[in-house]
Design an enzyme around this catalytic site. Structure first.
Site, PDB file in Angstrom:
ATOM      1  N   HIS A 142       0.834  -1.207   0.000  1.00  0.00           N
ATOM      2  CA  HIS A 142       0.000   0.000   0.000  1.00  0.00           C
ATOM      3  C   HIS A 142       0.866   1.253   0.000  1.00  0.00           C
ATOM      4  O   HIS A 142       1.428   1.638   1.026  1.00  0.00           O
ATOM      5  CB  HIS A 142      -0.933  -0.012   1.218  1.00  0.00           C
ATOM      6  CG  HIS A 142      -1.779   1.218   1.325  1.00  0.00           C
ATOM      7  ND1 HIS A 142      -2.142   1.782   2.515  1.00  0.00           N
ATOM      8  CD2 HIS A 142      -2.339   2.004   0.352  1.00  0.00           C
ATOM      9  CE1 HIS A 142      -2.873   2.855   2.304  1.00  0.00           C
ATOM     10  NE2 HIS A 142      -3.004   3.005   0.993  1.00  0.00           N
ATOM     11  N   GLU A 154       2.947   0.576   3.299  1.00  0.00           N
ATOM     12  CA  GLU A 154       2.485  -0.484   4.196  1.00  0.00           C
ATOM     13  C   GLU A 154       2.578  -1.834   3.486  1.00  0.00           C
ATOM     14  O   GLU A 154       2.113  -1.971   2.356  1.00  0.00           O
ATOM     15  CB  GLU A 154       1.031  -0.247   4.612  1.00  0.00           C
ATOM     16  CG  GLU A 154       0.838   0.894   5.583  1.00  0.00           C
ATOM     17  CD  GLU A 154      -0.624   1.071   5.986  1.00  0.00           C
ATOM     18  OE1 GLU A 154      -0.870   1.316   7.178  1.00  0.00           O
ATOM     19  OE2 GLU A 154      -1.509   0.972   5.113  1.00  0.00           O
TER      20      GLU A 154
END
Length: 293
Positions: A142, A154
């Site tokens: 992410h 992430e």
């Protein structure tokens, strides 16, 4: 040992996908950029070219490096054009049905050892992985928006994600010059689990008449030292994306505190999605953004 990543496929040439392609090409990776039409791919390439040109004008990038990076990005008009990729990163709209269809159709075109990643900001990695033929080689990566500027990425493992896939993804993010943090596979992960409820509460504050758009954003900029107000940030993210993430939180955690504000729903139903449609909590059609409430 995980796979050595040299060629990266990106599905989705919009704001996130073009940003991912941008940073990957600058880091020396070959990139194959895919979208639903050649027009969208070309628009993504134009965005990348413009953003790199701004980096050159600011002295953050040399013209030679810009040209070399652009040459490393090629259009992928079909999924078969992604067959040489070591990893394919999906950056399509934040809709689980759309993403699952992409993965189901993509897998037959890939090498058996190729990794698949999703840039989802909220949807279960485990569920998305189940739509592929390789859940052990599937991971959430992410990126934050805008990708060329934001440092954090992430990493989210699904229940089946194996260690070599995780290690390869972590090494890949390091080569991009980004910092990775690991989140468990819970709705909205870390950043959006904290950020989106704050934005939703700001919308409730507007909805209940506690303050105007300008008052709320000014209060959080100057009172909490935020770089931009929460309503301005919502417009930047896209109100449809904000609503999707709040719905994932509300449905996934079954807690009323995550209920999307009715005003957010109304704006999305009106097609006022923020900057990308030129109207959201601000009207961007003039020379200067003007609050819409």
């Amino acid at each position: 040992m995980g796979i050595e990543i040299k060629t990266v496929g990106v599905i989705g040439a919009g704001q996130m996908g073009s940003g991912i392609a941008h940073v990957c090409s600058l880091a020396g990776f070959n990139v194959r950029l895919n979208d639903l039409s050649e027009e969208r791919i070309n628009a993504g390439l134009a965005t990348i070219n413009g953003n790199m040109a701004r980096q050159v004008s600011k002295g953050a990038l040399t013209e030679g490096d810009r040209q070399a990076a652009l040459e490393r990005i090629r259009p992928a008009r079909t999924y078969d054009d992604l067959s040489t990729c070591d990893i394919v990163i999906e950056a399509a709209t934040e809709n689980e049905e759309v993403k699952r269809k992409i993965f189901t159709n993509l897998c037959p075109s890939l090498r058996s050892d190729a990794m698949i990643a999703t840039n989802t900001s909220s949807i279960s990695i485990t569920r998305l992985a189940a739509a592929t033929d390789r859940p052990e080689k599937f991971i959430g990566i992410h990126f934050m928006n805008p990708v060329p500027v934001m440092q954090l990425v992430e990493l989210i493992r699904g229940i089946a994600t194996d260690d070599p896939t995780y290690e390869s993804a972590k090494e890949f993010i390091g080569k991009l010059g980004k910092t990775s943090t690991v989140s468990e596979d819970f709705p909205a992960f870390i950043v959006n689990r904290i950020l989106l409820p704050m934005i939703n509460e700001a919308i409730y504050t507007l909805y209940e008449g506690v303050g105007s758009v300008e008052a709320i954003d000014t209060a959080m900029r100057l009172g909490a030292n935020h770089p931009m107000g929460p309503l301005q940030l919502a417009d930047f993210i896209g109100l449809d994306t904000c609503l999707s993430i709040m719905q994932v939180l509300h449905e996934g955690l079954a807690d009323s505190k995550y209920r999307p504000c009715p005003l957010l729903v109304k704006y999305v139903e009106a097609g006022w999605l923020g900057r990308k449609t030129k109207r959201g909590f601000y009207d961007y059609r003039g020379e200067k953004p003007v609050p819409t409430r």
